[in-house]
Design an enzyme around this catalytic site. Structure first.
Site, mmCIF file in Angstrom:
data_model
loop_
_atom_site.group_PDB
_atom_site.id
_atom_site.type_symbol
_atom_site.label_atom_id
_atom_site.label_comp_id
_atom_site.label_asym_id
_atom_site.label_seq_id
_atom_site.Cartn_x
_atom_site.Cartn_y
_atom_site.Cartn_z
ATOM 1 N N ALA A 1 15.381 61.790 -9.688
ATOM 2 C CA ALA A 1 15.410 62.529 -10.953
ATOM 3 C C ALA A 1 14.951 61.652 -12.119
ATOM 4 O O ALA A 1 14.184 62.091 -12.982
ATOM 5 C CB ALA A 1 16.810 63.063 -11.216
ATOM 6 N N VAL B 1 21.356 66.805 -7.256
ATOM 7 C CA VAL B 1 20.014 66.278 -7.529
ATOM 8 C C VAL B 1 20.078 64.760 -7.410
ATOM 9 O O VAL B 1 20.945 64.120 -8.009
ATOM 10 C CB VAL B 1 19.582 66.676 -8.967
ATOM 11 N N CYS B 2 19.175 64.183 -6.642
ATOM 12 C CA CYS B 2 19.178 62.731 -6.455
ATOM 13 C C CYS B 2 18.872 62.014 -7.769
ATOM 14 O O CYS B 2 17.848 62.271 -8.393
ATOM 15 C CB CYS B 2 18.138 62.321 -5.413
ATOM 16 N N ILE B 3 19.741 61.093 -8.131
ATOM 17 C CA ILE B 3 19.590 60.441 -9.439
ATOM 18 C C ILE B 3 18.339 59.567 -9.506
ATOM 19 O O ILE B 3 17.614 59.577 -10.498
ATOM 20 C CB ILE B 3 20.857 59.637 -9.823
ATOM 21 N N PHE C 1 18.694 67.965 -3.476
ATOM 22 C CA PHE C 1 17.321 68.039 -3.974
ATOM 23 C C PHE C 1 16.740 66.634 -4.084
ATOM 24 O O PHE C 1 17.254 65.806 -4.851
ATOM 25 C CB PHE C 1 17.294 68.734 -5.341
#
Lengths: 130, 130
Positions: A82, A77-79, A39
């Site tokens: 995010a 989820v891409c940090i 994501f």
């Protein structure tokens, strides 16, 4: 076939998350493998546990969670994306001095390297976006 | 899959193409695409970048962003060389439609016709679209 999935758009705002979900579900139901769902951009909002869509609407986050549970799907989820958008797991919330976390169970926050790795490990990387 | 791909998982080198289609400001796609390129460079893959449609504006000389409160990240494209990302391709028609030439761009690029760009894409293992 082993697929990697990348999603670039926010849920509800854009069809991409729904289409990615339908594609991933269909692939798994037909015996294909999905190495990872990644994501990115506003798609990180797929992973919030605080969204409350109307009851007669689909719940995208819950759809993903159910799929992940059934097929042991890796949902990342891409940090960096995010953090920009206020999506935190408990560790990140603590580390950044925030008073709450909001990531839904079944999703994990990790780096962009996970996207590249999905590209390397999958037979096809399919991008859902605008 | 490309012929360079080796059986040994450790040593797999795939052809990665990042397709940039959006203007640098106005949405976050260009910036977050660049973030993937920089992280991805650590994976020693065969990387190329394509600039198509409004994506050609990402490489324009003389970007001044103070008026819109955004950081000018265009110098990063000049730094790509240090990450061994040296294959930059720009779509000829997209330049022409915007009255631009390669001289208007901050980095050396290879200008391709749409047909050549299509062939190049066809040749990739992984196409990440932004």
């Amino acid at each position: 076939m082993k697929f990697g999935i990348q999603i670039n758009e926010g849920p509800y705002q854009h069809q991409a998350s729904d289409t990615a979900y339908q594609f991933t579900k269909a692939a798994l139901e037909n015996g294909h493998k999905v190495y990872r769902v990644f994501f990115y951009h506003d798609a990180v909002n797929n992973a919030t546990r605080l969204a409350v869509p109307p009851q007669d609407d689909r719940n995208i986050t819950k759809n993903w969670q159910a799929l992940a549970k059934e097929y042991n799907l890796d949902m990342v989820v891409c940090i960096a994306a995010a953090q920009r958008r206020g999506l935190l797991d408990e560790n990140e919330a603590k580390r950044q001095g925030k008073d709450a976390s909001n990531i839904a169970e079944g999703f994990r926050i990790s780096g962009l390297g996970q996207l590249i790795e999905a590209g390397i490990q999958s037979d096809r990387l399919v991008v859902f976006g605008d | 899959m490309s012929e360079e791909m080796m059986d040994d998982e450790e040593g797999v080198i795939k052809k990665f193409m990042y397709v940039n289609r959006k203007a640098p400001y106005g949405s976050i796609y260009a910036l977050e695409s660049l973030e993937v390129v920089l992280i991805g460079a650590a994976f020693d893959q065969d990387v190329s970048l394509a600039f198509i449609d409004d994506g050609v504006y990402q490489l324009m000389k003389g970007q001044r962003t103070s008026g819109i409160g955004m950081k000018d990240f265009s110098p990063t494209y000049r730094a790509l060389e240090m990450y061994d990302v040296e294959k930059l391709y720009v779509d000829q028609d997209s330049l022409a439609a915007r009255n631009l030439t390669a001289d208007d761009l901050i980095v050396p690029v290879e200008v391709l016709s749409s047909a050549e760009m299509a062939d190049l894409m066809e040749d990739q293992d992984v196409v990440l679209s932004f």
